[in-house]
Design a protein around this motif. Sequence first.
Motif, PDB file in Angstrom:
ATOM      1  N   THR A 165      -5.487   3.051  -0.945  1.00  0.00           N
ATOM      2  CA  THR A 165      -5.718   4.432  -2.213  1.00  0.00           C
ATOM      3  C   THR A 165      -7.092   4.999  -2.469  1.00  0.00           C
ATOM      4  O   THR A 165      -7.073   6.013  -2.103  1.00  0.00           O
ATOM      5  N   ALA A 166      -7.721   4.568  -1.280  1.00  0.00           N
ATOM      6  CA  ALA A 166      -8.521   6.067  -1.449  1.00  0.00           C
ATOM      7  C   ALA A 166      -8.595   6.783  -0.776  1.00  0.00           C
ATOM      8  O   ALA A 166      -8.942   8.179  -1.365  1.00  0.00           O
TER       9      ALA A 166
ATOM     10  N   GLY B  33      -7.427  -4.926   2.133  1.00  0.00           N
ATOM     11  CA  GLY B  33      -8.492  -4.207   3.007  1.00  0.00           C
ATOM     12  C   GLY B  33      -7.120  -3.021   3.424  1.00  0.00           C
ATOM     13  O   GLY B  33      -7.918  -1.420   2.879  1.00  0.00           O
ATOM     14  N   SER B  34      -6.176  -2.871   3.325  1.00  0.00           N
ATOM     15  CA  SER B  34      -5.061  -1.401   3.610  1.00  0.00           C
ATOM     16  C   SER B  34      -4.642  -1.319   2.056  1.00  0.00           C
ATOM     17  O   SER B  34      -4.778  -0.039   2.416  1.00  0.00           O
ATOM     18  N   VAL B  35      -4.941  -1.303   1.074  1.00  0.00           N
ATOM     19  CA  VAL B  35      -4.638  -1.369   0.284  1.00  0.00           C
ATOM     20  C   VAL B  35      -5.857  -0.714  -0.331  1.00  0.00           C
ATOM     21  O   VAL B  35      -5.423   0.630  -0.595  1.00  0.00           O
ATOM     22  N   VAL B  36      -6.851  -1.184  -0.479  1.00  0.00           N
ATOM     23  CA  VAL B  36      -8.194  -0.320  -0.662  1.00  0.00           C
ATOM     24  C   VAL B  36      -8.185   1.139  -0.045  1.00  0.00           C
ATOM     25  O   VAL B  36      -8.252   1.871  -0.552  1.00  0.00           O
ATOM     26  N   GLY B  37      -8.214   1.296   1.597  1.00  0.00           N
ATOM     27  CA  GLY B  37      -8.382   2.138   1.993  1.00  0.00           C
ATOM     28  C   GLY B  37      -6.883   3.148   2.322  1.00  0.00           C
ATOM     29  O   GLY B  37      -7.572   4.303   1.583  1.00  0.00           O
TER      30      GLY B  37
ATOM     31  N   SER C  45       0.459  -1.519  -0.124  1.00  0.00           N
ATOM     32  CA  SER C  45       0.102   0.140   0.061  1.00  0.00           C
ATOM     33  C   SER C  45       0.913   1.478  -0.203  1.00  0.00           C
ATOM     34  O   SER C  45       0.631   2.264  -0.005  1.00  0.00           O
ATOM     35  N   LEU C  46       2.031   0.970   0.154  1.00  0.00           N
ATOM     36  CA  LEU C  46       3.101   2.603   0.082  1.00  0.00           C
ATOM     37  C   LEU C  46       3.089   3.051  -1.227  1.00  0.00           C
ATOM     38  O   LEU C  46       3.194   3.917  -1.687  1.00  0.00           O
ATOM     39  N   GLY C  47       3.066   1.947  -2.827  1.00  0.00           N
ATOM     40  CA  GLY C  47       2.587   2.820  -3.856  1.00  0.00           C
ATOM     41  C   GLY C  47       1.650   3.234  -4.100  1.00  0.00           C
ATOM     42  O   GLY C  47       2.032   4.897  -4.424  1.00  0.00           O
ATOM     43  N   PRO C  48       0.532   2.854  -4.163  1.00  0.00           N
ATOM     44  CA  PRO C  48      -0.368   4.147  -3.401  1.00  0.00           C
ATOM     45  C   PRO C  48      -0.346   5.383  -3.152  1.00  0.00           C
ATOM     46  O   PRO C  48      -0.760   6.358  -3.234  1.00  0.00           O
ATOM     47  N   ALA C  49      -0.605   5.394  -1.319  1.00  0.00           N
ATOM     48  CA  ALA C  49       0.125   6.909  -0.339  1.00  0.00           C
ATOM     49  C   ALA C  49       0.919   7.996  -1.255  1.00  0.00           C
ATOM     50  O   ALA C  49       0.798   8.762  -1.704  1.00  0.00           O
TER      51      ALA C  49
END
Length: 330
Positions: free
Chosen positions: A74-75, A68-72, A22-26
């Motif tokens: 990203t949003a 869930g962490s990736v989706v959250g 999830s660091l990518g979309p962050a």
Amino acid sequence: MALVALVDLSTGPEVGLLPLVSLGPAFAGLSGSWRRTVVIGGCALVLCCVLGVYDGLFQQARGFAALGSVVGVTAAGVAAAVARGRRAAELAEVRSVAEVAQRVLLRPVPRTAGPLRVAVSYTSAVAHARIGGDLYEVVAAPDRVRVIVGDVQGKGLEAVETAAVVLGAFREAAYDEGDLTGVGVRVERSCERVLRGERFVTAVLAEITPGSVTFLNYGHPAPLLLRADGRARFPEPRQYALPLGLGLHGTEGPEPFQVDFHPGDQILLHTDGVTEARDPAGDFYPLAARVPLLKDPDPEAALDALRADLMAHTAGPLHDDAAMLLLRYR
């Protein structure tokens, strides 16, 4: 994301690095558009699914928690990118309005005025600002040229407002008044109506006529007069007067004084941001020693060279606005 995938494949599912995808979309939300964030978030989600299946994490809650962490994230990144885009658009609009206001306040000076060639340089001490508390103007008439260079006490919007008052009064009086003293009186009255407390403006007014220049100095640094033969001096009044805005203290105004000014001569009017600029050792800028920089046939090139030397002397940003106006008798 690639590094997380590589480490995850090398160490196995025991370490639990999958949520770090999830660091990518962050980071995408911090630096890119919302569309780019959505694309990176989709790639992160696919990568998370692939690694989760490879590691067998979807048989446990850990795999779904990683998704869930990736989706959250990203949003959240998309929301941050949208808000940042709106702020950037608003800032661009405000800057465009500010630039127009700055051009109205400090209009471009004419390159020629009567027998003079004119060049100007202005460096604001405030980041991203084109103007500050320094001011200048050149008003040409058929038989004379009148000039003002001044420095408003303080910085910020109040200084800009005061500069606008002084310039407005000078532009009007320079056309109407018969002598330079009358121009100074008009500007002084305008300052007295606006300035309160201990606020003031140092300024030097000049009137150039064939063969001579008359100065009116309101507590301002003396201009540099450079003769055609290379001799330089700083013409000073016999007695300095108080700056503009302090005339209510009951003192007399400045006494005009005249200096010869012939073809080939130059006058550099400047603010104390030039002469009081310090190098890392604390030494002031030696303007008198930099006279050779003004020998360039093009006055704009000469002033650019002087400004570059000033910036090199300070070895960093200026701590005060620096305005220079060069008048060269053709």
